[in-house]
Design a protein around this motif. Sequence first.
Motif, PDB file in Angstrom:
ATOM      1  N   ARG A 157       0.843  -1.195   0.000  1.00  0.00           N
ATOM      2  CA  ARG A 157       0.000   0.000   0.000  1.00  0.00           C
ATOM      3  C   ARG A 157       0.877   1.244   0.000  1.00  0.00           C
ATOM      4  O   ARG A 157       2.027   1.214   0.423  1.00  0.00           O
ATOM      5  N   THR A 158       0.317   2.345  -0.457  1.00  0.00           N
ATOM      6  CA  THR A 158       1.077   3.598  -0.458  1.00  0.00           C
ATOM      7  C   THR A 158       1.157   4.210   0.936  1.00  0.00           C
ATOM      8  O   THR A 158       2.100   4.933   1.248  1.00  0.00           O
ATOM      9  N   ARG A 159       0.176   3.878   1.795  1.00  0.00           N
ATOM     10  CA  ARG A 159       0.127   4.557   3.096  1.00  0.00           C
ATOM     11  C   ARG A 159      -0.632   3.705   4.097  1.00  0.00           C
ATOM     12  O   ARG A 159      -1.676   3.145   3.788  1.00  0.00           O
ATOM     13  N   HIS A 160      -0.093   3.621   5.316  1.00  0.00           N
ATOM     14  CA  HIS A 160      -0.763   2.957   6.438  1.00  0.00           C
ATOM     15  C   HIS A 160      -0.880   3.954   7.583  1.00  0.00           C
ATOM     16  O   HIS A 160       0.099   4.635   7.922  1.00  0.00           O
ATOM     17  N   SER A 161      -2.033   4.011   8.222  1.00  0.00           N
ATOM     18  CA  SER A 161      -2.178   4.737   9.485  1.00  0.00           C
ATOM     19  C   SER A 161      -2.179   3.722  10.618  1.00  0.00           C
ATOM     20  O   SER A 161      -2.774   2.652  10.492  1.00  0.00           O
ATOM     21  N   VAL A 162      -1.523   4.068  11.724  1.00  0.00           N
ATOM     22  CA  VAL A 162      -1.452   3.168  12.876  1.00  0.00           C
ATOM     23  C   VAL A 162      -2.034   3.898  14.080  1.00  0.00           C
ATOM     24  O   VAL A 162      -1.449   4.858  14.575  1.00  0.00           O
ATOM     25  N   GLY A 163      -3.190   3.451  14.546  1.00  0.00           N
ATOM     26  CA  GLY A 163      -3.845   4.097  15.671  1.00  0.00           C
ATOM     27  C   GLY A 163      -5.040   4.919  15.225  1.00  0.00           C
ATOM     28  O   GLY A 163      -5.063   5.472  14.130  1.00  0.00           O
ATOM     29  N   ARG A 164      -6.022   5.002  16.123  1.00  0.00           N
ATOM     30  CA  ARG A 164      -7.247   5.728  15.777  1.00  0.00           C
ATOM     31  C   ARG A 164      -6.997   7.210  15.545  1.00  0.00           C
ATOM     32  O   ARG A 164      -7.649   7.826  14.700  1.00  0.00           O
ATOM     33  N   ASP A 165      -6.064   7.811  16.292  1.00  0.00           N
ATOM     34  CA  ASP A 165      -5.828   9.241  16.134  1.00  0.00           C
ATOM     35  C   ASP A 165      -5.194   9.552  14.781  1.00  0.00           C
ATOM     36  O   ASP A 165      -5.529  10.548  14.135  1.00  0.00           O
ATOM     37  N   ALA A 166      -4.294   8.683  14.322  1.00  0.00           N
ATOM     38  CA  ALA A 166      -3.691   8.900  13.010  1.00  0.00           C
ATOM     39  C   ALA A 166      -4.728   8.749  11.898  1.00  0.00           C
ATOM     40  O   ALA A 166      -4.781   9.550  10.954  1.00  0.00           O
ATOM     41  N   THR A 167      -5.575   7.724  12.029  1.00  0.00           N
ATOM     42  CA  THR A 167      -6.643   7.543  11.047  1.00  0.00           C
ATOM     43  C   THR A 167      -7.606   8.716  11.088  1.00  0.00           C
ATOM     44  O   THR A 167      -8.034   9.235  10.042  1.00  0.00           O
ATOM     45  N   GLY A 168      -7.952   9.162  12.288  1.00  0.00           N
ATOM     46  CA  GLY A 168      -8.870  10.286  12.435  1.00  0.00           C
ATOM     47  C   GLY A 168      -8.338  11.563  11.828  1.00  0.00           C
ATOM     48  O   GLY A 168      -9.085  12.329  11.202  1.00  0.00           O
TER      49      GLY A 168
END
Length: 287
Positions: free
Chosen positions: A251-262
Motif C-alpha cells: 500500500r502507499t500509506r498505512h495509518s497506525v492508531g485511531r488518532d492517526a486515522t482520524g
Amino acid sequence: MPPAGRAVVITGASSGLGEACAHHLSRVGFHVFAGIRRPEDGKRLREVATGRLTPLVIDVTDEESVEAAVQEVTESVGKAGLWGLVNNAGIAVTAPLECVPSELMRRQLDTNVTGQLLVVQNFLPLIRAGGGRIVNITSGLGNIAIPYLGVYASAQFAKEALSDALRRELAPQRIPVTVVQPGAVLTPLWDKMSDAGNRVLLSVPESVQALYRDTFPRFMEANETSARNSGTTPDDVARIVFRALVAQRPRTRHSVGRDATGSRVLARLLPDRAIDRILGGIVTSAR
C-alpha cells in the motif's frame, strides 16, 4: 514475500519505534541492520537480539557517516542487495513557533527530511540490486498541524511530500515507497520533547513566556496523557512495517492508531476553519 535471507536497514533504531521494528523484523527472519548513532547502543541491542540483527552506526545528518554505513552494508550483502530501507530516524521539536530559534528549526528539518533523502540517495543502488522497497515512517501530524507542534509537523508534511514524489519517480523502476503514519505512541521521545520544549520557552524574553506559560505546559501534559492512553504500541507499528515489507503489492500509506486515522479523515473532509475550531482549545487560556 518471505523475509528469510533478506536484508533490511532501519534508521533510528536506538530506541522507541525503530528499536521495536528492528527486533520484530529480526525475529521474523530478516537480517536487520539497525541504525544507531552511538556504538554503546549497539551493544545493548545485541544483548536482547537474535543473531540476525547487526548494529549499524549511522548519523543521517552526516554524509561521511551515511557513506560509511552504505559501504558496511554493501560488504555484508554483496550482490544480493537490500530488500528494505526503513527511514525512521528523527527528532521532535515542540514549542510555540514564536519561540523556536532558527538553528533548532534547521536541526528538525535536517534530521527528519534532508537526512532521510540523503539516506535514500545513498542506499538506492543496493535497493535496486535487491529488488527492494522503501518504507518512510512519518506521523499523523503529517495530516494536520497542531499548535505547538508546528516545527515537527512541518517536517512530517515535508516527508509526506518527499515520499509521494519519490514513489512516483521510482514507480517505473518498480521500487515501492510506503508511508507508515503512527499516531501517538508512548516512547522515550516524549520525555525529550517535554524537556526541550520547556528549555525553548525559558530561552525567550519574559514578555513572550507570559503569552504561553498557561497554555503550553497544559498542552504538553495533555499530549503525554494522550500518548499513554492511545493504546497504540511500538510493536503495533513494527507489525505494520513488516506488512509493508512483505506485501506483494505494498500500500502507499498505512495509518497506525485511531488518532492517526482520524487526522487523515478530518484533513480530507473538514474545511480549515472547522479544524481551527476543533484545535482552538489548545491555545485558549483556562483563566
